[in-house]
Design a protein around this motif. Structure first.
Motif, PDB file in Angstrom:
ATOM      1  N   VAL A  80      39.570  46.247  60.727  1.00  0.00           N
ATOM      2  CA  VAL A  80      39.212  46.875  59.454  1.00  0.00           C
ATOM      3  C   VAL A  80      40.393  46.809  58.487  1.00  0.00           C
ATOM      4  N   SER A  81      41.580  47.156  58.999  1.00  0.00           N
ATOM      5  CA  SER A  81      42.772  47.124  58.164  1.00  0.00           C
ATOM      6  C   SER A  81      43.082  45.703  57.711  1.00  0.00           C
ATOM      7  N   GLY A  82      43.014  44.746  58.631  1.00  0.00           N
ATOM      8  CA  GLY A  82      43.329  43.366  58.306  1.00  0.00           C
ATOM      9  C   GLY A  82      42.419  42.787  57.243  1.00  0.00           C
ATOM     10  N   VAL A  83      41.120  43.037  57.372  1.00  0.00           N
ATOM     11  CA  VAL A  83      40.170  42.528  56.382  1.00  0.00           C
ATOM     12  C   VAL A  83      40.434  43.179  55.026  1.00  0.00           C
ATOM     13  N   THR A  84      40.751  44.474  55.029  1.00  0.00           N
ATOM     14  CA  THR A  84      41.034  45.173  53.774  1.00  0.00           C
ATOM     15  C   THR A  84      42.286  44.618  53.114  1.00  0.00           C
ATOM     16  N   VAL A  85      43.326  44.367  53.901  1.00  0.00           N
ATOM     17  CA  VAL A  85      44.557  43.793  53.356  1.00  0.00           C
ATOM     18  C   VAL A  85      44.293  42.394  52.804  1.00  0.00           C
ATOM     19  N   CYS A  86      43.502  41.611  53.511  1.00  0.00           N
ATOM     20  CA  CYS A  86      43.160  40.257  53.037  1.00  0.00           C
ATOM     21  C   CYS A  86      42.443  40.315  51.695  1.00  0.00           C
ATOM     22  N   VAL A  87      41.533  41.269  51.562  1.00  0.00           N
ATOM     23  CA  VAL A  87      40.811  41.437  50.296  1.00  0.00           C
ATOM     24  C   VAL A  87      41.794  41.781  49.177  1.00  0.00           C
ATOM     25  N   ALA A  88      42.735  42.691  49.477  1.00  0.00           N
ATOM     26  CA  ALA A  88      43.723  43.067  48.468  1.00  0.00           C
ATOM     27  C   ALA A  88      44.551  41.858  48.047  1.00  0.00           C
ATOM     28  N   MET A  89      44.998  41.083  49.029  1.00  0.00           N
ATOM     29  CA  MET A  89      45.816  39.907  48.706  1.00  0.00           C
ATOM     30  C   MET A  89      45.018  38.878  47.904  1.00  0.00           C
ATOM     31  N   ALA A  90      43.729  38.784  48.189  1.00  0.00           N
ATOM     32  CA  ALA A  90      42.884  37.830  47.460  1.00  0.00           C
ATOM     33  C   ALA A  90      42.802  38.184  45.984  1.00  0.00           C
ATOM     34  N   GLY A  91      43.098  39.441  45.651  1.00  0.00           N
ATOM     35  CA  GLY A  91      43.078  39.841  44.249  1.00  0.00           C
ATOM     36  C   GLY A  91      44.049  39.050  43.394  1.00  0.00           C
ATOM     37  N   PHE A 114      52.047  42.808  41.386  1.00  0.00           N
ATOM     38  CA  PHE A 114      52.398  42.432  42.749  1.00  0.00           C
ATOM     39  C   PHE A 114      52.455  43.666  43.646  1.00  0.00           C
ATOM     40  N   LEU A 115      53.119  44.721  43.171  1.00  0.00           N
ATOM     41  CA  LEU A 115      53.225  45.948  43.961  1.00  0.00           C
ATOM     42  C   LEU A 115      51.865  46.571  44.219  1.00  0.00           C
ATOM     43  N   PHE A 116      51.012  46.569  43.196  1.00  0.00           N
ATOM     44  CA  PHE A 116      49.682  47.157  43.377  1.00  0.00           C
ATOM     45  C   PHE A 116      48.942  46.470  44.513  1.00  0.00           C
ATOM     46  N   VAL A 117      48.931  45.163  44.491  1.00  0.00           N
ATOM     47  CA  VAL A 117      48.193  44.414  45.508  1.00  0.00           C
ATOM     48  C   VAL A 117      48.799  44.615  46.896  1.00  0.00           C
ATOM     49  N   ILE A 118      50.123  44.459  46.988  1.00  0.00           N
ATOM     50  CA  ILE A 118      50.793  44.582  48.276  1.00  0.00           C
ATOM     51  C   ILE A 118      50.668  46.001  48.832  1.00  0.00           C
ATOM     52  N   LEU A 119      50.942  46.997  48.000  1.00  0.00           N
ATOM     53  CA  LEU A 119      50.907  48.383  48.473  1.00  0.00           C
ATOM     54  C   LEU A 119      49.499  48.831  48.805  1.00  0.00           C
TER      55      LEU A 119
END
Length: 755
Positions: A293-304, A618-623
């Motif tokens: 769940v966390s990994g998919v959510t992080v991937c979505v954020a990075m895709a932004g 960058f910070l928004f997406v990463i954080l």
């Protein structure tokens, strides 16, 4: 203690079960994948991002004209000849002799071309005490820094012979050499030190060498595999050094986190009396699911980042997405196989005084499940007075975030980026004082069907005159023709110099008034204006247009993932709100320290006055992505306890306290790694390190330890609210089946426990 039926469902549980049963196959497949990815990537080579792809607006158009024309612009250098006390003027014989000596010395090195005297180019300051000798380095501009040393020594020699004058060199090549000498290993050392720091913290957290090595090994293999994948993918989406550095940071963070979550749960279940096989199955069904769940959510954020339209951001986003996906897959496949292979040997290399679980078991002390004493004490206060805790914590974070309202972003100038500790930065400031805008002029790239046509020459001359008469420049405006390519370069020193706000106003005057009245009247002529000031402005404009789509994409998809993963509208809404509050607090700290200078001396950031343009997005997406690691892990544990029959408050206390150790360990690793980057000399890297470290620290303490339990305690059973019309959504919960869990028992104090 019976282990009970441990049949589980869900992707993570099935993957973990298969890997545990086919241990050598799982490990072999992973090793083969890493080797193949790296091998194929090395053979394919990496396609680097072009200048024209990194830029936006007019600066991109200018770069494409230059690329299409095949013009290799040389690295330009300038020698400042300046009277130290003002007693010697450019008209004096001693000054002229010094200028002639400079021209002769640099020309005599054989490493330069087109040496121009200030008496020919009219690059003499209005007060007559400063002049510029200009020339170009021979050969490729990208490697000019490697060839500039003889020229620097020649200039230094002339300076020693004319003690009444200040004779100093500055330019692309000399700056490249100076910064490589001063900071060349700075960033690389930070990257290399991140792994030992993470290993040391893990060793303290686990108290056993093998257990500490596993997360680092997983993270490093994920990073190695992703390096190969980046080379392959670069043929579709070009990559750059920034993407590699960000990938390393993110890969180390999530790779260690995911393995840490999984390993701590498996250890906890074994400490509770379950056999290794059962403990591994439960870890796969619970922590494994949280990792996915966390990994998919992080991937979505990075895709932004893909929505920015900027190649550098797109490369960073894609590289980060890939390393998170690889680390996630490795965590739920090869990690269970390794744990199954190692069994009790995962405790090898135990350090007795760093092994609390074993000590407690022998002493008959607190159970592993009860978790941290500190967070137990904090939770008692928070759960006793959730409304007060919410108001105090949220108020504190809003106060911290308040400075972000006045955030100012810009590309940092040389003196902002490096301070005035280096002599070349002082030279940069002196050139700007004597020739405002001269060190970083606006560049007009003029493309015509015939650059030597009468109307084009007339328009160029008119532009040159009006650039000065309009007040946008004090001159001198220089024109450099490339007849064969029908391209002209027009260099315009901007009024305002290194003050980007004032220089930006001068740039606007050139673009909106001077150009339309001169060059704009020639049919078919292109004249985009580029340069540092233009690049900063165009980059800001591009990012400004990308903020809304990126924010919307990340927030909406993260909301949907949380809704599907926990089947709770309340959890989804509160997750987004808390993460946004965490990001806002990080912005506030950045602005307070680097823009307003509050406590700036503590991190060596005096006098910056602005935030580097690319950092907020960058910070928004990463954080937003990384903070979901902790959030998903903690909320999953709370939900799991709720499914086992505990009340909501009991579940909150159980979930937060039992995850406190692993969240703290993960946060300490991230904060330590990011803080390393906060010690670098470059202010942009310092800002990134401080922003990330502060945000992770806030997220793992105030957000997860106080605000989350306070909000959930106030909501009570409404935490699990899902409207009837949403019941048709796919069920992605797939936790360990409640009926498969052991019966409820009580400890000596009568507390309800499930063992």
């Amino acid at each position: 203690m019976g282990n009970g039926d441990t049949r589980v469902r869900g992707i993570a549980a099935r993957a973990g079960g298969w890997s545990a049963r086919h241990r050598w196959a799982a490990v072999g497949i992973w090793v083969l994948f890493v080797v193949l990815a790296m091998g194929i990537g090395s053979a394919a080579g990496t396609v680097e991002v072009k200048d024209s792809d990194q830029l936006s607006g007019e600066t991109r158009t200018a770069a494409r004209i230059v690329e299409d024309a095949g013009i290799d612009e040389p690295a330009s250098e300038t020698v400042l000849v300046q009277s130290k006390d003002g007693s010697v003027k450019a008209t004096d014989a001693a000054f002229k002799a010094a200028v002639a000596a400079v021209v002769k010395a640099v020309d005599g090195t054989g490493a330069v071309t087109d040496v121009t005297s200030p008496y020919d180019s009219h690059t003499i300051s209005k007060d007559g005490r400063s002049a510029l000798v200009q020339f170009d380095m021979r050969g490729d501009s990208d490697t000019a820094g490697d060839r500039v040393e003889p020229v620097l020594k020649a200039v230094e020699g002339v300076g020693k012979e004319h003690s009444s004058l200040r004779i100093e060199e500055i330019g692309g090549a000399s700056m490249m050499k100076t910064f490589n000498d001063a900071f060349g290993d700075d960033f690389q050392q930070a990257e290399y030190s991140a792994v030992p720091v993470a290993l040391g913290i893990l060793l303290i957290a686990f108290g056993a060498l093998v257990a500490a090595l596993l997360p680092v090994a997983l993270a490093m293999t994920a990073i190695i595999a992703t390096m190969g994948l980046m080379s392959i993918v670069s043929h579709i989406q070009p990559m750059d050094d920034q993407a590699s550095s960000v990938m390393l940071l993110v890969g180390l963070a999530v790779g260690v986190d995911y393995c840490l979550f999984y390993l701590r749960r498996e250890r906890e279940e074994r400490a509770a009396g379950r056999d290794p096989e059962t403990a591994l199955r439960i870890a796969a069904a619970t922590s494994g699911r949280a990792v996915i769940v966390s990994g998919v959510t992080v991937c979505v954020a990075m895709a932004g980042m893909m929505f920015t339209g900027l190649a550098t951001f797109q490369a960073m986003g894609l590289a980060s997405l890939m390393v998170v996906a690889v680390a996630m897959v490795g965590s739920v496949t090869v990690l269970p196989a390794l744990l199954s292979l190692l069994g009790e040997r995962v405790e090898k290399g135990r350090i007795p005084f760093l092994h609390p679980d074993k000590r407690r078991k022998k002493a008959g002390g607190r159970r592993a499940e009860e978790g941290s004493r500190f967070w137990s004490a904090v939770l008692k206060v928070v759960l006793a007075k959730p409304a007060v805790s919410l108001v105090v914590a949220a108020g504190a974070l809003l106060a911290i975030a308040a400075p972000a309202v006045g955030m100012k972003t810009q590309n940092l100038t040389l003196d902002q980026e490096f301070g005035d500790s280096l002599p070349i930065v002082q030279t940069y400031n002196r050139v700007n004082d004597a020739f405002p805008g001269g060190s970083e002029p606006a560049e007009v790239i003029v493309k015509a069907d015939d650059i030597n046509a009468a109307e084009v020459k007339t328009a160029l001359e008119q532009f040159k005159q009006q650039a000065v008469s309009s007040g946008a420049s004090r001159g001198p405006v220089e024109i450099k023709l490339h007849d064969a390519q029908n391209v002209a370069y027009v260099y315009v020193p901007l009024v305002g110099g290194s003050d980007l706000d004032k220089a930006g106003a001068s740039l606007d005057k050139l673009r909106d008034e001077v150009r339309p009245a001169t060059l704009g009247k020639v049919d078919g002529l292109q004249a985009p204006i580029t340069g540092q000031v233009a690049g900063s402005q165009d980059f800001n404009d591009q990012l400004g247009g990308a903020v809304a789509p990126v924010f919307a994409f990340v927030v909406v998809f993260a909301f949907l993932l949380m809704l599907l993963s926990f089947r709770s509208l309340t959890i989804a809404v509160t997750s987004i709100a808390l993460n946004l509050l965490s990001v806002g607090a990080a912005y506030g700290i950045l602005v307070a320290v680097f823009q307003h200078g509050w406590g700036a001396s503590l991190v060596g950031a005096e006098g910056v006055g602005a935030i580097i343009t690319w950092l907020p997005l960058f910070l928004f997406v990463i954080l937003f992505g990384l903070s979901m690691d902790y959030h998903v892990f903690v909320v999953s544990r709370i939900r799991e306890a709720r499914m086992r029959g505990r009340t909501t408050n009991e579940a909150i206390e159980h979930g937060v306290v039992t995850t406190a150790g692993v969240v703290t360990s993960a946060a300490v690793i991230m904060v330590a790694v990011f803080a390393i980057f906060g010690t670098l000399s470059m202010q942009s890297m310092k800002q990134m390190g401080v922003g990330l470290a502060a945000a992770v620290l806030i997220d793992a303490t105030i957000i997860r330890g106080v605000l989350l339990p306070a909000v959930m305690a106030l909501l009570g059973e409404r935490n699990w609210y899902l409207p009837k019309w949403l019941h048709r959504l796919p069920d992605l919960t797939h936790d360990e089946s409640p009926e498969a869990l052991p019966p409820v028992t009580r400890d000596d104090e009568g507390e309800r426990l499930r063992v």
